[in-house]
Design a protein around this motif. Structure first.
Motif, PDB file in Angstrom:
ATOM      1  N   LYS A 170       3.737  -6.439   5.430  1.00  0.00           N
ATOM      2  CA  LYS A 170       3.457  -6.990   4.094  1.00  0.00           C
ATOM      3  C   LYS A 170       2.552  -5.682   3.656  1.00  0.00           C
ATOM      4  N   LEU A 171       1.847  -5.086   4.307  1.00  0.00           N
ATOM      5  CA  LEU A 171       0.637  -4.080   3.870  1.00  0.00           C
ATOM      6  C   LEU A 171       1.302  -2.651   3.448  1.00  0.00           C
ATOM      7  N   PHE A 172       2.240  -2.446   4.543  1.00  0.00           N
ATOM      8  CA  PHE A 172       2.866  -1.140   4.795  1.00  0.00           C
ATOM      9  C   PHE A 172       4.468  -0.939   4.299  1.00  0.00           C
ATOM     10  N   ARG A 173       5.218  -1.800   4.001  1.00  0.00           N
ATOM     11  CA  ARG A 173       6.601  -1.782   3.929  1.00  0.00           C
ATOM     12  C   ARG A 173       6.988  -0.734   3.147  1.00  0.00           C
ATOM     13  N   ASP A 174       6.154  -0.443   2.220  1.00  0.00           N
ATOM     14  CA  ASP A 174       6.301   0.532   1.037  1.00  0.00           C
ATOM     15  C   ASP A 174       5.522   1.911   1.277  1.00  0.00           C
ATOM     16  N   LEU A 175       4.962   2.190   2.432  1.00  0.00           N
ATOM     17  CA  LEU A 175       3.967   3.145   2.591  1.00  0.00           C
ATOM     18  C   LEU A 175       4.694   4.596   2.508  1.00  0.00           C
ATOM     19  N   ARG A 176       4.182   5.249   1.760  1.00  0.00           N
ATOM     20  CA  ARG A 176       4.684   6.731   1.295  1.00  0.00           C
ATOM     21  C   ARG A 176       4.060   7.753   1.871  1.00  0.00           C
ATOM     22  N   TYR A 177       2.738   7.633   2.031  1.00  0.00           N
ATOM     23  CA  TYR A 177       2.041   8.729   2.503  1.00  0.00           C
ATOM     24  C   TYR A 177       0.829   8.212   3.408  1.00  0.00           C
ATOM     25  N   ILE A 178       0.702   9.138   4.337  1.00  0.00           N
ATOM     26  CA  ILE A 178      -0.588   9.207   5.097  1.00  0.00           C
ATOM     27  C   ILE A 178      -1.372  10.443   4.917  1.00  0.00           C
ATOM     28  N   VAL A 179      -2.661  10.361   4.542  1.00  0.00           N
ATOM     29  CA  VAL A 179      -3.443  11.262   4.106  1.00  0.00           C
ATOM     30  C   VAL A 179      -4.511  11.523   5.400  1.00  0.00           C
ATOM     31  N   ILE A 180      -4.640  12.512   6.056  1.00  0.00           N
ATOM     32  CA  ILE A 180      -5.344  12.480   6.997  1.00  0.00           C
ATOM     33  C   ILE A 180      -6.462  13.416   6.845  1.00  0.00           C
ATOM     34  N   ASP A 181      -7.836  13.262   6.307  1.00  0.00           N
ATOM     35  CA  ASP A 181      -8.883  14.231   5.962  1.00  0.00           C
ATOM     36  C   ASP A 181      -9.635  14.832   7.186  1.00  0.00           C
ATOM     37  N   VAL A 234       0.783  -1.013  -0.053  1.00  0.00           N
ATOM     38  CA  VAL A 234      -0.128  -0.061   0.019  1.00  0.00           C
ATOM     39  C   VAL A 234       0.992   1.183   0.190  1.00  0.00           C
ATOM     40  N   ALA A 235       0.745   2.219  -0.911  1.00  0.00           N
ATOM     41  CA  ALA A 235       1.405   3.399  -1.005  1.00  0.00           C
ATOM     42  C   ALA A 235       0.929   4.483  -0.149  1.00  0.00           C
ATOM     43  N   VAL A 236      -0.369   4.751  -0.045  1.00  0.00           N
ATOM     44  CA  VAL A 236      -1.188   5.659   0.435  1.00  0.00           C
ATOM     45  C   VAL A 236      -2.308   5.177   1.658  1.00  0.00           C
ATOM     46  N   LEU A 237      -2.044   5.403   2.835  1.00  0.00           N
ATOM     47  CA  LEU A 237      -3.152   5.273   3.790  1.00  0.00           C
ATOM     48  C   LEU A 237      -3.849   6.615   3.916  1.00  0.00           C
ATOM     49  N   TYR A 238      -5.127   6.584   3.560  1.00  0.00           N
ATOM     50  CA  TYR A 238      -6.117   7.534   3.798  1.00  0.00           C
ATOM     51  C   TYR A 238      -6.963   7.299   4.835  1.00  0.00           C
ATOM     52  N   ILE A 239      -6.966   8.021   5.931  1.00  0.00           N
ATOM     53  CA  ILE A 239      -7.508   7.949   7.085  1.00  0.00           C
ATOM     54  C   ILE A 239      -8.685   9.307   7.073  1.00  0.00           C
ATOM     55  N   GLY A 240     -10.014   8.595   7.380  1.00  0.00           N
ATOM     56  CA  GLY A 240     -11.156   9.696   6.981  1.00  0.00           C
ATOM     57  C   GLY A 240     -12.014   9.231   8.606  1.00  0.00           C
ATOM     58  N   PRO A 241     -12.636  10.373   8.882  1.00  0.00           N
ATOM     59  CA  PRO A 241     -13.300  10.559  10.420  1.00  0.00           C
ATOM     60  C   PRO A 241     -14.671   9.687  10.107  1.00  0.00           C
ATOM     61  N   ALA A 256       6.508  -1.912  10.470  1.00  0.00           N
ATOM     62  CA  ALA A 256       6.685  -1.836   9.001  1.00  0.00           C
ATOM     63  C   ALA A 256       8.150  -1.262   8.497  1.00  0.00           C
ATOM     64  N   LYS A 257       8.777  -0.458   9.262  1.00  0.00           N
ATOM     65  CA  LYS A 257       9.906   0.121   9.197  1.00  0.00           C
ATOM     66  C   LYS A 257       9.884   1.157   7.882  1.00  0.00           C
ATOM     67  N   CYS A 258       8.771   2.050   8.146  1.00  0.00           N
ATOM     68  CA  CYS A 258       8.495   3.040   7.004  1.00  0.00           C
ATOM     69  C   CYS A 258       8.662   4.152   7.528  1.00  0.00           C
ATOM     70  N   SER A 259       8.586   5.323   6.564  1.00  0.00           N
ATOM     71  CA  SER A 259       8.778   6.763   6.967  1.00  0.00           C
ATOM     72  C   SER A 259       7.956   7.508   6.104  1.00  0.00           C
ATOM     73  N   PRO A 260       6.424   7.309   6.244  1.00  0.00           N
ATOM     74  CA  PRO A 260       5.500   8.006   5.522  1.00  0.00           C
ATOM     75  C   PRO A 260       5.586   9.521   5.561  1.00  0.00           C
ATOM     76  N   ARG A 261       5.273  10.302   4.563  1.00  0.00           N
ATOM     77  CA  ARG A 261       4.939  11.660   4.634  1.00  0.00           C
ATOM     78  C   ARG A 261       3.516  11.753   4.975  1.00  0.00           C
ATOM     79  N   ARG A 262       3.184  12.741   6.146  1.00  0.00           N
ATOM     80  CA  ARG A 262       2.040  12.911   6.374  1.00  0.00           C
ATOM     81  C   ARG A 262       1.255  14.293   5.827  1.00  0.00           C
TER      82      ARG A 262
END
Length: 714
Positions: free
Chosen positions: A148-159, A75-82, A184-190
């Motif tokens: 497995k899900l987030f090892r290449d996570l690049r962005y976390i978008v918080i709406d 997963v490249a982008v984790l989008y968090i919605g309320p 996941a040893k990743c460092s996504p931008r928020r």
């Protein structure tokens, strides 16, 4: 097509094609800034821009361009919605955008089929949209899949980032982000998106908590719309409901209320007026106790119907669900805050470019015509004016709240970690949990006290290997879906069934044949199934019975209360007031001229009784209440709250001597910790897991999170 900014040329072809097909002639200001910031920088980004200003595209145009050029291995982008509804809405928008791209978008919440989730787990990729509660469930139950899900996570978008800040739900999200980064040893931008922010710098600081990166702030003030505001006021039901009906019947409007009961009553009355006038029924209800089917029916009517549609709502339509080109917002009573006012105002005006908000209130005559002078002041009307004036004069919005000692959340995250890991040593558990951003102020000693208490009540237990695991008393709770949320749930919830279909839920069970209002109609209970908690109903006559626990009224900031006092004292004529509101304000101001307690902090009321008028908000009034109960505070003084804004002080001292002694005592209070003697053992249980805390931590939490000695510096 007119020439766009250089940012347009940096986007991949399928996005440029999408923009052409939408007939956009140029990128909006926030979009152009965000494209360059995301593509040229590595910092986090906060995008603060008006409603319908294209914040979602501002974030996803450059993100998707990067993903398309360099596909991820997870997963490249984790989008968090309320809200689930907001996720569903954004899911369709992103699917439309991604039609021509080989990038998948996934949803994960309770209404999503298991097969859809299974496909994601088998081949994680693209964009994952999720709420904090579903993310908690995933991390607790499928911890082995996190890498497995987030090892290449690049962005976390918080709406709707403002909906998370300053509350336990937002702190829970910060813990979840920290866990993902560690496991996941990743460092996504928020990337935070919001239409309603006061101090953008403090919001940016919140976004960066637990990270070693700072944030770029894109504060697009150019998107602020023009707006029109009107305030009406009523003293009897007929004129009140008729005025609301006339304001909204030929429009696309939302009627915001401060309670579910109000939302139901207003729509029931709108439908009755429409029936009597033989006019179309275009009225809907939307709140958390309405069934999903009926909520979606209301959303569809607002978004897709060509003609009029009017929906009453509480908080559920404040956030960015697409409801089409809303023309007008109505607010019954005062909103809880300036932030709430601005969020609701911003929902309208997409069609005309001018946001319209119509305030109205009903003041029952018996409420202000008695002998009690305090009840003669229309404080709801005065609060409306104060909130409007603070925004018009200063563009002021409440600062972000902060809980230095969130022990209730600490319990939750402790149990969540033990479920995820199976078992942990005390030192490993402390190292993990206490380094989450919300717990930086929690001491090792306080955490030890919590763990010892949880061992005592068998919510955790020690193994023979001296590790900690979930205890027998907690197993059922942590395995129930309600554990994933950190906000308190209602005690009893009964589904209401008519003709085999659910119409909503209630938490106060009505007596047989007693009428109540739900989904804008009146019903009577004909049968109750205690085992399944279902109430079977039939149509009934009008009733005012309350079917939900009443809301607490929300926190009010001292600045609003002080501005309320100024409204009573100043002589300004506010151009947005209808004649009825002007008349009522005039009555209140005339009364205020003869009331010394409006102008003075301490004033004589009658023999040995004084009025203390601190004009403080919720935190200040709570702090005073504790101070008055403190052992040794001002002997022979008795303070009794007579309204949410005033105290009656009983004392034998003359006014001048009382004033001197009173303020000398208050000046000696340097911190809230000095008030511990005024806190009894029966503290209110506010946060979800307060009932499981030891008393010493509950007191510390109350002092730290709910009191403020600085408020007492008059």
């Amino acid at each position: 097509m007119k020439r766009m900014s250089d940012a347009f040329g940096r986007l991949v072809p399928f996005i440029r094609e999408y923009i052409y097909n939408k007939n956009w002639t140029e990128l909006k200001n926030a979009q152009a800034q965000a494209i360059n910031a995301i593509l040229d920088d590595e910092r986090h980004i906060l995008i603060s821009s008006g409603t319908a200003s294209g914040k979602t595209e501002a974030a996803f145009f450059p993100i998707l361009s990067q993903i398309a050029d360099c596909p991820p291995s997870s997963v490249a982008v984790l989008y968090i919605g309320p809200l689930k509804a907001l996720i569903n809405d954004q899911f369709e928008r992103l699917r439309d955008l991604l039609k021509a791209a080989d990038i998948k978008v996934w949803r994960w919440h309770g209404d999503v089929p298991a097969a859809h989730k299974k496909k994601l787990l088998e081949n994680p990729s693209g964009i994952l949209q999720i709420t904090p509660e579903s993310l908690e469930s995933m991390m607790m139950r499928k911890g082995g899949d996190i890498i497995k899900l987030f090892r290449d996570l690049r962005y976390i978008v918080i709406d709707e980032v403002h909906a998370f800040m300053g509350i336990d739900r937002g702190s829970q999200l910060l813990c979840q982000i920290a866990k993902i980064e560690r496991f996941a040893k990743c460092s996504p931008r928020r990337i935070g998106l919001s239409a309603t922010l006061g101090e953008v710098s403090s919001a940016a600081d919140w976004l960066c908590l637990g990270s070693d990166k700072s944030a770029i702030v894109i504060d697009d003030k150019n998107t602020k719309k023009k707006f029109r505001i009107a305030v009406n006021w009523h003293k009897e039901d007929l004129s009140f409901y008729t005025a609301i009906y006339n304001q909204c019947k030929d429009t696309k409007s939302i009627i915001f209320t401060n309670s579910r009961t109000e939302a139901e009553q207003v729509i029931a009355n709108m439908r009755e007026i429409a029936r009597l006038r033989r006019e179309p029924n275009v009225f809907y209800v939307h709140h958390g106790s309405i069934s999903k089917r009926l909520r979606e029916e209301a959303e569809s009517a607002m978004r897709e119907h060509e003609g009029s549609a009017v929906t009453s709502a509480t908080l559920t339509l404040e956030l960015g669900i697409d409801i089409g080109k809303l023309e007008r917002v109505l607010q019954i009573g005062a909103p809880y805050s300036c932030a709430g006012f601005l969020q609701r105002l911003g929902r309208s005006g997409r069609k005309t470019g001018v946001s319209e908000m119509y305030f109205t209130g009903l003041e029952i005559e018996s409420e202000y015509n008695g002998d009690d002078v305090f009840r003669k002041f229309p404080f709801e009307l005065i609060k409306i004016i104060a909130i409007i004036q603070l925004y018009l004069e200063e563009r002021w919005i409440e600062p972000i709240g902060h809980k230095p000692l969130p022990f209730s959340l600490l319990y939750h995250q402790t149990m969540s970690m033990l479920v995820s890991m199976g078992e942990m040593t005390v030192s490993a558990l402390a190292r993990s949990v206490l380094t989450f951003p919300p717990f930086y102020a929690v001491s090792q000693e306080d955490y030890r006290a919590l763990l010892l208490h949880l061992l005592k009540i068998k919510h955790i237990q020690k193994t023979e290997e001296n590790t900690l695991i979930v205890g027998l008393e907690a197993e059922r709770a942590v395995n129930h879906f309600s554990f994933y949320a950190v906000f308190p749930e209602e005690d009893e919830v009964y589904k209401v069934i008519f003709d085999g279909r659910e119409i909503g839920s209630i938490n106060n069970l009505p007596p047989d044949n007693a009428g109540f209002c739900l989904a804008g109609r009146y019903w009577a209970a004909i049968d109750v199934d205690a085992r399944t908690k279902c109430v079977f109903v039939k149509p009934a006559e009008k009733s005012r019975r309350l079917l939900w626990s009443l809301a607490g009224g929300g926190e009010i900031h001292t600045k609003i209360v002080r501005r309320m006092r100024q409204v009573l004292i100043e002589e300004d004529i506010y151009p947005y007031l209808f004649d009825s509101a002007k008349e009522r304000l005039g009555e209140a101001r005339n009364l205020a001229k003869n009331c010394e307690f409006i102008r003075s902090v301490l004033s004589e009321y009658c023999k040995n009784t004084f009025i203390f008028s601190p004009w403080l908000g919720s935190r200040g009034m709570r702090t005073l209440d504790v101070l008055f109960r403190k052992d040794g505070f001002f002997k022979n003084l008795r303070a009794v709250p007579i309204d949410k804004y005033f105290y009656a002080i009983k004392s034998d001292l003359p006014l001048q001597k009382l004033t001197e002694k009173f303020f000398d005592e208050i000046k000696n209070i340097n911190s809230a910790n000095e008030l511990i003697g005024g806190i009894g053992d029966n503290l209110p249980l506010i946060d979800k897991y307060d009932r499981l805390l030891p008393k010493e931590l509950l007191k510390k939490q109350y002092i730290s999170n709910r009191l403020d000695a600085e408020e007492l510096k008059f």
